[in-house]
Scaffold this motif. Sequence first.
Motif, PDB file in Angstrom:
ATOM      1  N   THR A 202       0.834  -1.192   0.000  1.00 28.19           N
ATOM      2  CA  THR A 202       0.000   0.000   0.000  1.00 28.19           C
ATOM      3  C   THR A 202       0.872   1.247   0.000  1.00 28.19           C
ATOM      4  O   THR A 202       2.031   1.220   0.414  1.00 28.19           O
ATOM      5  CB  THR A 202      -0.930   0.044   1.221  1.00 28.19           C
ATOM      6  N   ALA A 203       0.284   2.341  -0.450  1.00 30.99           N
ATOM      7  CA  ALA A 203       1.008   3.613  -0.450  1.00 30.99           C
ATOM      8  C   ALA A 203       1.304   4.063   0.972  1.00 30.99           C
ATOM      9  O   ALA A 203       2.336   4.683   1.231  1.00 30.99           O
ATOM     10  CB  ALA A 203       0.186   4.671  -1.182  1.00 30.99           C
ATOM     11  N   LEU A 204       0.401   3.746   1.911  1.00 35.16           N
ATOM     12  CA  LEU A 204       0.626   4.141   3.299  1.00 35.16           C
ATOM     13  C   LEU A 204       1.854   3.452   3.873  1.00 35.16           C
ATOM     14  O   LEU A 204       2.690   4.077   4.528  1.00 35.16           O
ATOM     15  CB  LEU A 204      -0.609   3.810   4.145  1.00 35.16           C
ATOM     16  N   ALA A 205       1.990   2.149   3.620  1.00 38.88           N
ATOM     17  CA  ALA A 205       3.166   1.427   4.108  1.00 38.88           C
ATOM     18  C   ALA A 205       4.439   1.998   3.488  1.00 38.88           C
ATOM     19  O   ALA A 205       5.458   2.154   4.168  1.00 38.88           O
ATOM     20  CB  ALA A 205       3.039  -0.061   3.786  1.00 38.88           C
ATOM     21  N   ALA A 206       4.402   2.335   2.210  1.00 38.48           N
ATOM     22  CA  ALA A 206       5.580   2.903   1.536  1.00 38.48           C
ATOM     23  C   ALA A 206       5.907   4.285   2.084  1.00 38.48           C
ATOM     24  O   ALA A 206       7.077   4.648   2.225  1.00 38.48           O
ATOM     25  CB  ALA A 206       5.345   2.966   0.033  1.00 38.48           C
ATOM     26  N   ALA A 207       4.876   5.080   2.412  1.00 38.93           N
ATOM     27  CA  ALA A 207       5.116   6.415   2.962  1.00 38.93           C
ATOM     28  C   ALA A 207       5.828   6.321   4.301  1.00 38.93           C
ATOM     29  O   ALA A 207       6.743   7.093   4.597  1.00 38.93           O
ATOM     30  CB  ALA A 207       3.788   7.160   3.113  1.00 38.93           C
ATOM     31  N   LEU A 208       5.423   5.361   5.128  1.00 42.52           N
ATOM     32  CA  LEU A 208       6.044   5.207   6.440  1.00 42.52           C
ATOM     33  C   LEU A 208       7.487   4.725   6.344  1.00 42.52           C
ATOM     34  O   LEU A 208       8.238   4.825   7.309  1.00 42.52           O
ATOM     35  CB  LEU A 208       5.219   4.229   7.286  1.00 42.52           C
ATOM     36  N   ALA A 209       7.871   4.204   5.184  1.00 40.75           N
ATOM     37  CA  ALA A 209       9.245   3.723   4.999  1.00 40.75           C
ATOM     38  C   ALA A 209      10.170   4.797   4.427  1.00 40.75           C
ATOM     39  O   ALA A 209      11.373   4.571   4.309  1.00 40.75           O
ATOM     40  CB  ALA A 209       9.240   2.505   4.074  1.00 40.75           C
ATOM     41  N   LEU A 210       9.639   5.975   4.056  1.00 41.79           N
ATOM     42  CA  LEU A 210      10.479   7.031   3.488  1.00 41.79           C
ATOM     43  C   LEU A 210      11.405   7.620   4.549  1.00 41.79           C
ATOM     44  O   LEU A 210      11.044   7.713   5.723  1.00 41.79           O
ATOM     45  CB  LEU A 210       9.591   8.143   2.913  1.00 41.79           C
ATOM     46  N   ALA A 211      12.585   8.030   4.115  1.00 39.05           N
ATOM     47  CA  ALA A 211      13.519   8.695   5.021  1.00 39.05           C
ATOM     48  C   ALA A 211      12.976  10.079   5.379  1.00 39.05           C
ATOM     49  O   ALA A 211      12.397  10.762   4.533  1.00 39.05           O
ATOM     50  CB  ALA A 211      14.890   8.824   4.365  1.00 39.05           C
ATOM     51  N   VAL A 212      13.147  10.472   6.637  1.00 41.34           N
ATOM     52  CA  VAL A 212      12.649  11.758   7.123  1.00 41.34           C
ATOM     53  C   VAL A 212      13.849  12.621   7.528  1.00 41.34           C
ATOM     54  O   VAL A 212      14.645  12.226   8.377  1.00 41.34           O
ATOM     55  CB  VAL A 212      11.695  11.574   8.323  1.00 41.34           C
ATOM     56  N   LYS A 213      13.975  13.779   6.883  1.00 45.19           N
ATOM     57  CA  LYS A 213      15.065  14.705   7.186  1.00 45.19           C
ATOM     58  C   LYS A 213      14.539  16.129   7.044  1.00 45.19           C
ATOM     59  O   LYS A 213      13.426  16.356   6.579  1.00 45.19           O
ATOM     60  CB  LYS A 213      16.243  14.522   6.216  1.00 45.19           C
ATOM     61  N   GLY A 214      15.375  17.074   7.414  1.00 44.47           N
ATOM     62  CA  GLY A 214      15.031  18.468   7.223  1.00 44.47           C
ATOM     63  C   GLY A 214      15.279  18.899   5.786  1.00 44.47           C
ATOM     64  O   GLY A 214      16.020  18.253   5.044  1.00 44.47           O
ATOM     65  N   ARG A 215      14.643  19.993   5.396  1.00 45.01           N
ATOM     66  CA  ARG A 215      14.813  20.528   4.046  1.00 45.01           C
ATOM     67  C   ARG A 215      16.179  21.203   3.930  1.00 45.01           C
ATOM     68  O   ARG A 215      16.563  22.023   4.768  1.00 45.01           O
ATOM     69  CB  ARG A 215      13.698  21.531   3.756  1.00 45.01           C
ATOM     70  N   ALA A 216      16.924  20.858   2.880  1.00 49.64           N
ATOM     71  CA  ALA A 216      18.229  21.477   2.646  1.00 49.64           C
ATOM     72  C   ALA A 216      18.051  22.824   1.962  1.00 49.64           C
ATOM     73  O   ALA A 216      16.946  23.194   1.547  1.00 49.64           O
ATOM     74  CB  ALA A 216      19.112  20.556   1.801  1.00 49.64           C
ATOM     75  N   ALA A 217      19.141  23.544   1.809  1.00 52.85           N
ATOM     76  CA  ALA A 217      19.090  24.857   1.172  1.00 52.85           C
ATOM     77  C   ALA A 217      18.806  24.721  -0.318  1.00 52.85           C
ATOM     78  O   ALA A 217      19.122  23.712  -0.946  1.00 52.85           O
ATOM     79  CB  ALA A 217      20.403  25.594   1.380  1.00 52.85           C
ATOM     80  N   LYS A 218      18.206  25.757  -0.889  1.00 54.81           N
ATOM     81  CA  LYS A 218      17.886  25.765  -2.323  1.00 54.81           C
ATOM     82  C   LYS A 218      19.054  26.291  -3.157  1.00 54.81           C
ATOM     83  O   LYS A 218      18.954  26.424  -4.373  1.00 54.81           O
ATOM     84  CB  LYS A 218      16.644  26.634  -2.536  1.00 54.81           C
ATOM     85  N   THR A 219      20.166  26.532  -2.519  1.00 55.95           N
ATOM     86  CA  THR A 219      21.329  27.108  -3.193  1.00 55.95           C
ATOM     87  C   THR A 219      21.727  26.276  -4.414  1.00 55.95           C
ATOM     88  O   THR A 219      21.847  25.060  -4.330  1.00 55.95           O
ATOM     89  CB  THR A 219      22.518  27.167  -2.213  1.00 55.95           C
ATOM     90  N   GLY A 220      21.925  26.944  -5.533  1.00 52.91           N
ATOM     91  CA  GLY A 220      22.379  26.274  -6.751  1.00 52.91           C
ATOM     92  C   GLY A 220      21.271  25.749  -7.628  1.00 52.91           C
ATOM     93  O   GLY A 220      21.542  25.247  -8.731  1.00 52.91           O
ATOM     94  N   TYR A 221      20.009  25.842  -7.190  1.00 48.82           N
ATOM     95  CA  TYR A 221      18.917  25.295  -7.996  1.00 48.82           C
ATOM     96  C   TYR A 221      18.655  26.159  -9.224  1.00 48.82           C
ATOM     97  O   TYR A 221      18.642  27.387  -9.160  1.00 48.82           O
ATOM     98  CB  TYR A 221      17.628  25.192  -7.189  1.00 48.82           C
ATOM     99  N   ALA A 222      18.433  25.501 -10.340  1.00 51.62           N
ATOM    100  CA  ALA A 222      17.977  26.142 -11.579  1.00 51.62           C
ATOM    101  C   ALA A 222      17.274  25.072 -12.394  1.00 51.62           C
ATOM    102  O   ALA A 222      17.618  23.884 -12.308  1.00 51.62           O
ATOM    103  CB  ALA A 222      19.149  26.734 -12.363  1.00 51.62           C
ATOM    104  N   ARG A 223      16.270  25.464 -13.162  1.00 45.88           N
ATOM    105  CA  ARG A 223      15.527  24.492 -13.970  1.00 45.88           C
ATOM    106  C   ARG A 223      16.467  23.712 -14.883  1.00 45.88           C
ATOM    107  O   ARG A 223      16.262  22.510 -15.135  1.00 45.88           O
ATOM    108  CB  ARG A 223      14.457  25.227 -14.801  1.00 45.88           C
ATOM    109  N   GLU A 224      17.520  24.348 -15.373  1.00 43.53           N
ATOM    110  CA  GLU A 224      18.449  23.712 -16.288  1.00 43.53           C
ATOM    111  C   GLU A 224      19.209  22.554 -15.636  1.00 43.53           C
ATOM    112  O   GLU A 224      19.777  21.708 -16.341  1.00 43.53           O
ATOM    113  CB  GLU A 224      19.453  24.734 -16.832  1.00 43.53           C
ATOM    114  N   GLN A 225      19.229  22.511 -14.300  1.00 44.93           N
ATOM    115  CA  GLN A 225      19.896  21.397 -13.626  1.00 44.93           C
ATOM    116  C   GLN A 225      19.148  20.077 -13.841  1.00 44.93           C
ATOM    117  O   GLN A 225      19.686  18.997 -13.570  1.00 44.93           O
ATOM    118  CB  GLN A 225      20.020  21.690 -12.118  1.00 44.93           C
ATOM    119  N   PHE A 226      17.899  20.152 -14.328  1.00 45.70           N
ATOM    120  CA  PHE A 226      17.100  18.959 -14.628  1.00 45.70           C
ATOM    121  C   PHE A 226      16.920  18.781 -16.140  1.00 45.70           C
ATOM    122  O   PHE A 226      16.017  18.062 -16.573  1.00 45.70           O
ATOM    123  CB  PHE A 226      15.739  19.061 -13.944  1.00 45.70           C
TER     124      PHE A 226
END
Length: 367
Positions: free
Chosen positions: A107-131
Amino acid sequence: MMKKAEKTRHPFARALGSIASLMVWGTVLSACTTTAGSETSVGADGVATAAAASPTVTSSADAPVSSSESPSSSVAADPSPSPSVTPGAVEAEAAAPAPPPDAEDGTALAAALALAVKGRAAKTGYAREQFGSGWVDVDRNGCDTRSDMLILRLTALNVDGKCKVMSGDLADPYTGTSVHFVRGGKSEVDVDHIVALSDAWQKGAATWPFAQRVAFANDPLNLEPIDAGANRQKSDGDAATWLPSNKAFRCDYVARQVAVKTKYDVWVTDAELGAMTRVLDTCPGEPMPSFGSQPILAQNTGGPEPTKSEAPAPKKTEAPAPKPEPELDERFPYCKDLPSGYGPYVKGTDPEYDWYTDRDGDGVVCE
């Protein structure tokens, strides 16, 4: 006399014999009681054990109790044995963690509970072209990913050639409304990244190889054509900050986010996981979506990885050259002492003005 004495002693002897006999029987009964108390099951001689456990018999025998006798010997014997419990089984049962409620495998619920939980990192360096530079034909079928998604989702399609979608109708899952798409007209349909690119950048994608970021941005699992206005409202929000207004689609939407984050190993924040589980608690049987056939590394990235722009070196600013000191006239005690060619001196212009008294206050001395 002898016969009388013998007759007198016979009762006494008989009493001594009776007492000795009682003491022997008391010792035997005490031993039986000790044996019965130390066993967990009833012995073969059930009657004898019950008699030994009886306080009435023990009292009448007046036999001393051995210091090694088990305390359980004072409890009346029960002919039915008590069930045995293995300590190891109790410990194993206590150690086994209880599964989360309604979080069944698959189930999606079981998979959600298995996700790693961390704080949000900085957005430094992000640009659409990086994808990747826009929409890329990662599967090399001749159409870019946006065209593939429009062809997949729109109905009443009008396509020019193989890939150029001219018009069509979209049943928008985010709003529950119908949207008409016309190429070249007002932008009514956007292709949304279910997990926003900048959200992924701050939760692991910043360290990925370029080919993985391109795959992420062009994976059909992470894409959905929707109403352009809803896409603007969502921006780069995660489940904690934005959910579709169409509540009937929220379970599907969050399940897709869980699948994308599981496939690409993108972590979640505490708030985000809380929002996900609140939605999935309303549909605990929601299945985990299939990852699809697209690999997590794009074979066609559409071009080289963009170079990281370096901040220009700061320009060296030279200090301005100091202004030359003005050449001053020789100073005299009074204006009347000035030689010909000196003065007059104007306030704010000539430093010599401060040497003399401006008696009429007109801002000029030594006139």
